[in-house]
Design an enzyme around this catalytic site. Structure first.
Site, PDB file in Angstrom:
ATOM      1  N   LYS A   9       0.953  -1.001   0.003  1.00 30.99           N
ATOM      2  CA  LYS A   9       0.044   0.023   0.046  1.00 30.99           C
ATOM      3  C   LYS A   9       0.888   1.281  -0.018  1.00 30.99           C
ATOM      4  CE  LYS A   9      -3.574  -2.623   2.435  1.00 30.99           C
ATOM      5  NZ  LYS A   9      -4.690  -2.423   3.488  1.00 30.99           N
ATOM      6  N   TYR A  49     -12.168  -3.124  -3.053  1.00 27.69           N
ATOM      7  CA  TYR A  49     -12.621  -3.284  -1.757  1.00 27.69           C
ATOM      8  C   TYR A  49     -14.132  -3.131  -1.626  1.00 27.69           C
ATOM      9  CZ  TYR A  49      -8.044  -2.837   0.648  1.00 27.69           C
ATOM     10  OH  TYR A  49      -6.815  -3.024   1.207  1.00 27.69           O
ATOM     11  N   ASN A 112      -1.932   0.107   7.112  1.00 24.80           N
ATOM     12  CA  ASN A 112      -1.295  -1.261   7.559  1.00 24.80           C
ATOM     13  C   ASN A 112      -0.397  -2.048   6.641  1.00 24.80           C
ATOM     14  OD1 ASN A 112      -3.261  -2.358   6.020  1.00 24.80           O
ATOM     15  ND2 ASN A 112      -4.443  -3.085   7.761  1.00 24.80           N
ATOM     16  N   HIS A 115      -1.526  -5.589   1.715  1.00 26.77           N
ATOM     17  CA  HIS A 115      -2.870  -6.561   1.247  1.00 26.77           C
ATOM     18  C   HIS A 115      -2.401  -7.835   0.735  1.00 26.77           C
ATOM     19  CE1 HIS A 115      -6.557  -7.589  -0.321  1.00 26.77           C
ATOM     20  NE2 HIS A 115      -6.030  -7.904  -1.283  1.00 26.77           N
ATOM     21  N   GLU A 126      -9.069 -10.762  -7.570  1.00 32.54           N
ATOM     22  CA  GLU A 126      -8.220  -9.479  -7.467  1.00 32.54           C
ATOM     23  C   GLU A 126      -7.230  -9.663  -8.523  1.00 32.54           C
ATOM     24  OE1 GLU A 126      -7.094  -9.754  -3.352  1.00 32.54           O
ATOM     25  OE2 GLU A 126      -9.122  -9.442  -2.636  1.00 32.54           O
TER      26      GLU A 126
END
Ligand code: CDP
Ligand code: MG
Length: 132
Positions: A9, A49, A112, A115, A126
């Site tokens: 990310k 998402y 965080n 992913h 995905e």
């Protein structure tokens, strides 16, 4: 052999953790099949998402993931989906164990660092979404 979708990310890229994370993936014995470093648009991230569309943090996460470059990767290995999730660690940094990527580097439940697909179905969806 299994393939999973991994995304470092924007905070992971900003904090210069690309090398550290790629190194962990390679040292584990997994193979990076495809990778691209780019700034994803809102449409792509909203679709990624989609399961969280009705959550209070949806808008925040879309803003976060679209704010800079991410490293999207297709990673291959035995049980790669489950093992990468184990290496990534829990979503909540208070629960992410030391030795995991989030346990070692994350301090926020929203930002965080990384992913990883959570199931065979998610991995397939995905990978298609990010790599076509
Ligand atoms: O990424 P993971 O599958 O571990 O967690 P998730 O529950 O599927 O949530 C997806 C992402 O939304 C998380 O990785 C966080 O970046 C974000 N999130 C958040 O901002 N606030 C929460 N309370 C839960 C998740
Ligand atoms: Mg998830």
């Amino acid at each position: 052999m299994e393939r999973t979708f991994i995304m470092i990310k924007p905070d992971g890229v900003e904090r210069k953790l690309l090398g550290e994370i790629i190194s962990r993936i390679e040292k584990k014995g997994f193979r990076i099949i495809r990778a691209k470093l780019f700034q994803p648009d809102r449409e792509l991230v909203e679709e990624h998402y989609i399961e969280h569309k009705d959550k209070p943090f949806f808008e925040e996460i879309v803003e976060y993931i679209t704010r800079g470059s991410v490293m999207a990767m297709e990673v291959e290995g035995d049980s790669a989906i489950e093992m990468m999730r184990n290496m990534i660690g829990a979503t909540d940094p208070k629960k992410a164990l030391p030795g995991t990527i989030r346990g070692d580097f994350a301090y926020s439940i929203s930002e965080n660092i990384i992913h990883g697909s959570d199931s065979k179905e998610s991995a397939k969806r995905e990978l298609k979404l990010w790599f076509g």
